[in-house]
Design a protein around this motif. Structure first.
Motif, short mmCIF file in Angstrom:
data_model
loop_
_atom_site.label_atom_id
_atom_site.label_comp_id
_atom_site.label_asym_id
_atom_site.label_seq_id
_atom_site.Cartn_x
_atom_site.Cartn_y
_atom_site.Cartn_z
N UNK A 372 24.15 56.67 64.99
CA UNK A 372 25.16 56.44 66.02
C UNK A 372 24.59 56.74 67.40
N UNK A 373 23.64 57.66 67.45
CA UNK A 373 23.03 58.06 68.71
C UNK A 373 21.55 57.70 68.66
N UNK A 374 21.08 56.97 69.64
CA UNK A 374 19.70 56.48 69.65
C UNK A 374 18.70 57.65 69.57
N UNK A 375 17.87 57.59 68.54
CA UNK A 375 16.84 58.62 68.40
C UNK A 375 17.32 59.92 67.79
N UNK A 376 18.59 59.99 67.43
CA UNK A 376 19.13 61.23 66.88
C UNK A 376 18.46 61.56 65.55
N UNK A 377 17.95 62.77 65.45
CA UNK A 377 17.32 63.13 64.19
C UNK A 377 18.07 64.24 63.47
N UNK A 378 19.32 64.50 63.89
CA UNK A 378 20.23 65.27 63.02
C UNK A 378 20.94 64.27 62.10
N UNK A 379 20.86 62.99 62.46
CA UNK A 379 21.33 61.93 61.55
C UNK A 379 20.16 61.58 60.63
N UNK A 380 20.50 61.04 59.46
CA UNK A 380 19.46 60.76 58.47
C UNK A 380 18.40 59.84 59.06
#
Ligand SMILES: *Cc1c(COP(=O)(O)O)cnc(C)c1O
Length: 423
Positions: A372-380
């Motif tokens: 959902x968030x570009x580059x987010x790495x708390x997301x899988x």
């Protein structure tokens, strides 16, 4: 598991993996409960109210919600003071503000955890002092290599500090994208007291990226003077749209505030534009989301070990970050892994990842990131450079069930393309 149909044999491995993770999951839930009540307690003590979510504009003077969230972060991190802002562009920017906030020309900094994370190397200016780096400003850099087993060489750190005048000792908690281990809170505590023993005036700074809420305390509660991290990792809870935080000793955080905006003005300015609510909600979600990410890491470690692959950390090993590394042993499986995982993402599931050249890498890299968030790495998400030992670094998962599905799809892809045979 109705929407997806998985190979019967794979589901047996899945069940074994779940069985093996029971003890680790209980520990994760214990930490989660502790941290969730700690965060809740800080919200109550600071009397968080709907009015704290109002948007400030212009200079952002007297933004009570912003200042209150700073105090909450300080409490949660066991620090004297903190700054949390959506205006930090990335984790590297946040760490850079903290470094430039404290270090001055001719100061020496000692990195005690070996070569730091890729983007931080440019901030220090380790190679040929690029424009704007600390080296460009005359800050001297030294590092102590990790021991062959990936742990900190405390004796070397102590002797280096006893014959040099170091303004700062810098600790990277996470393994980042290397095969070293992450540092647990106990190890950070030990390291901080060893540093203070030989050089009490040296500022201890921790790169806490990926480490927040993986344990019951944070580095600033066990001896670190300053730390920083990114809000598109653990402490943003998957809700903060961008930003970072700095926490630590009052005087040091104040110095950082003058680098964050400008001398004499510091934290008094900075419009929040309506982002306070997301930052509050993100922090409130962070213990739960970090626990989900940890569970996914532990589960994946157990599953891939059962499937015959080497994993690090092991499913029953103590963790100081949310990163899981799996050695897939060939290029084809790396590609299958990322494509399979991507196909289970809530966003961009239809995208097919391709290996590509990346700035700063000699080999092609393939990634899975349906966030959902570009580059987010708390997301899988997963990253894999196409080179020996053909390892994939994966992390995140906003909730365990969807993350586990992503991992099972990664394995399924290898099975379907004939690159993995289950017994
Ligand atoms: C993510 C990370 C950073 C900061 O990286 P950004 O991509 O700039 O957010 C720094 N150090 C470590 C160990 C990290 O994991």
């Amino acid at each position: 598991m109705n929407y997806f149909t998985f190979d019967e044999k794979l589901l047996k491995y899945d069940a074994y993996a779940i069985e093996r993770t029971k003890a680790a999951f209980r520990d994760i839930e214990d930490v989660e409960e502790y941290n969730q009540t700690k965060v809740l307690g800080a919200f109550i003590e600071e009397r968080v109210s709907e009015s704290d979510f109002l948007a400030s504009t212009g200079y952002g003077y007297d933004d009570a919600g912003r200042d209150k969230l700073d105090r909450i972060v300080a409490k949660v991190m066991g620090a004297e003071d903190a700054l949390i802002r959506h205006t930090f562009a990335s984790g590297t920017h946040t760490l850079s503000v903290a470094l430039f906030g404290v270090l001055r020309p001719k100061d020496k900094v000692l990195v005690v955890t070996g070569r730091p994370y890729d983007t931080i190397q440019g901030v220090f200016g380790i190679e040929n002092a690029p424009d704007g780096s600390l080296a460009d400003f005359g800050v001297e850099y030294d590092e102590v290599d990790l021991l062959p087993d990936g742990t900190v060489d405390i004796n070397a750190v102590k002797s280096r500090l006893s014959w040099g005048e170091y303004k700062m000792a810098y600790i990277q908690r996470s393994r980042g994208y290397s095969l070293r281990k992450s540092l647990t809170i106990e190890e950070i505590k030990e390291l901080c007291s060893a540093i203070k023993e030989v050089s009490p005036s040296t500022v201890i700074m921790v790169d806490n990226c990926y480490g927040e809420f993986t344990d019951k305390t944070e580095p600033t509660a066990v001896g670190a003077d300053l730390m920083a991290g990114s809000l598109i990792k653990n402490p943003g809870g998957g809700i903060a749209p961008c930003g970072g935080y700095i926490a630590g000793k009052k005087r040091l955080v104040e110095k950082c505030s003058y680098r964050m905006t400008c001398a004499g003005v510091g934290r008094e300015v900075g419009a929040t534009l309506g982002h306070n609510r997301e930052l509050y909600m993100g922090l409130f979600a962070a213990p739960r989301v970090t626990a989900a990410a940890l569970k996914n890491a532990v589960y994946s470690s157990a599953l891939f070990e059962l499937l015959g692959f080497e994993t690090t950390p092991k499913y029953n090993e103590k963790r100081g970050d949310i990163i899981q590394c799996v050695l897939l042993k060939n290029k084809e499986r790396l590609i299958d892994f990322c494509r399979g995982m991507q196909s289970g993402a809530p966003v961009d599931s239809f995208v097919i990842p391709e290996p590509a050249d990346m700035p700063g890498y000699d080999d092609k890299v393939i990634m899975a990131a349906g966030a959902f968030t570009l580059g987010s790495s708390i997301e899988l998400s997963a990253d894999a450079p196409l080179k020996e030992p053909y390892a994939v670094w994966m992390q995140g998962g906003l909730d365990f069930n969807s993350a586990k599905t992503g991992v099972l799809l990664a394995v399924s892809k290898m099975i379907k393309s004939g690159n993995l045979k289950l017994r």
